[in-house]
Write a protein that holds these residues in place. Structure first.
Motif, PDB file in Angstrom:
ATOM      1  N   ILE A 102     -46.492-100.054 -56.876  1.00  0.00           N
ATOM      2  CA  ILE A 102     -46.762-101.729 -56.367  1.00  0.00           C
ATOM      3  C   ILE A 102     -47.099-102.422 -57.859  1.00  0.00           C
ATOM      4  N   ASN A 103     -47.163-101.797 -58.827  1.00  0.00           N
ATOM      5  CA  ASN A 103     -47.634-102.433 -60.064  1.00  0.00           C
ATOM      6  C   ASN A 103     -46.337-102.748 -60.909  1.00  0.00           C
ATOM      7  N   LYS A 110     -49.074-106.805 -57.048  1.00  0.00           N
ATOM      8  CA  LYS A 110     -50.112-106.323 -58.112  1.00  0.00           C
ATOM      9  C   LYS A 110     -51.771-106.640 -57.584  1.00  0.00           C
ATOM     10  N   ILE A 111     -51.664-107.663 -56.517  1.00  0.00           N
ATOM     11  CA  ILE A 111     -52.940-107.918 -55.841  1.00  0.00           C
ATOM     12  C   ILE A 111     -53.316-106.654 -55.112  1.00  0.00           C
ATOM     13  N   ASN A 112     -54.586-105.942 -55.199  1.00  0.00           N
ATOM     14  CA  ASN A 112     -54.828-104.905 -54.523  1.00  0.00           C
ATOM     15  C   ASN A 112     -56.208-105.000 -54.160  1.00  0.00           C
ATOM     16  N   TYR A 113     -56.619-105.296 -52.743  1.00  0.00           N
ATOM     17  CA  TYR A 113     -58.023-105.620 -52.543  1.00  0.00           C
ATOM     18  C   TYR A 113     -58.650-104.275 -52.349  1.00  0.00           C
ATOM     19  N   ILE A 114     -58.046-103.281 -51.925  1.00  0.00           N
ATOM     20  CA  ILE A 114     -58.847-102.046 -51.949  1.00  0.00           C
ATOM     21  C   ILE A 114     -58.812-100.885 -52.855  1.00  0.00           C
ATOM     22  N   LYS A 115     -58.245-101.241 -54.039  1.00  0.00           N
ATOM     23  CA  LYS A 115     -57.978-100.452 -54.887  1.00  0.00           C
ATOM     24  C   LYS A 115     -59.530 -99.794 -55.550  1.00  0.00           C
ATOM     25  N   ASP A 116     -60.651-100.537 -55.647  1.00  0.00           N
ATOM     26  CA  ASP A 116     -61.841-100.214 -55.960  1.00  0.00           C
ATOM     27  C   ASP A 116     -62.712 -99.711 -54.829  1.00  0.00           C
ATOM     28  N   VAL A 117     -62.235 -99.428 -53.656  1.00  0.00           N
ATOM     29  CA  VAL A 117     -63.169 -98.979 -52.902  1.00  0.00           C
ATOM     30  C   VAL A 117     -62.791 -97.583 -52.068  1.00  0.00           C
ATOM     31  N   VAL A 118     -61.329 -96.992 -53.043  1.00  0.00           N
ATOM     32  CA  VAL A 118     -60.944 -95.704 -52.824  1.00  0.00           C
ATOM     33  C   VAL A 118     -61.306 -94.911 -53.815  1.00  0.00           C
TER      34      VAL A 118
END
Ligand code: DQA
Length: 137
Positions: A102-103, A110-118
């Motif tokens: 996706i990057n 490139k917008i990823n709302y969940i990346k820092d909660v996984v």
């Protein structure tokens, strides 16, 4: 080990979606590959095209004794603060998976709302992204 495996919108259409990004396998074939590759793991598979249903499933998982949560959120990772907030509640190990990278696609992916909660994200290697994710557990 028990892993809840959640798939978001349009992933039930794998096989009909652009193979250049997502490969040849249907979702059912991905499930089958995981079960065959990791016979020692008990998978629970869930797919929905509806954000609220996915969030309800994440909430319900809190009352089950899963060891890990694997999620391919589809497009929801690019747009859903609600999905992020739901994942934040889950204390077990969480892994995000994408078939495509996706990057390296459109800017909006490139917008990823969940990346820092996984705990970890595996992407860009089609079915191999899933294999790596399960090995991570
Ligand atoms: C996807 C990537 C997302 O951007 C897209 O909306 C999908 C599939 C992937 O697995 O590569 O539906 O999550």
């Amino acid at each position: 080990m028990k892993i809840l495996c959640i798939h978001g919108p349009n992933l039930n259409m794998l096989g009909k979606r652009p193979k250049i990004h997502y490969g040849e396998l249907t979702l059912e074939e991905i499930y089958q590959t995981l079960v065959e590759t990791f016979p020692q793991i008990e998978f629970t598979f869930y797919q929905s095209n509806h954000e609220g249903e996915i969030i309800d499933t994440i909430h319900a998982s809190l009352d089950e004794n899963y060891d890990g949560l694997l999620i391919n959120p589809g497009a929801l990772c690019h747009q859903s603060v609600a999905l992020r907030d739901a994942l934040e509640i889950v204390a077990i190990k969480k892994v995000e998976v994408h078939l495509s990278n996706i990057n390296e696609r459109e800017d909006f992916r490139k917008i990823n709302y969940i990346k820092d909660v996984v705990d970890q994200c595996f992407m860009g290697k089609k079915i191999e992204s899933y294999i790596e994710a399960v090995k991570f557990f």
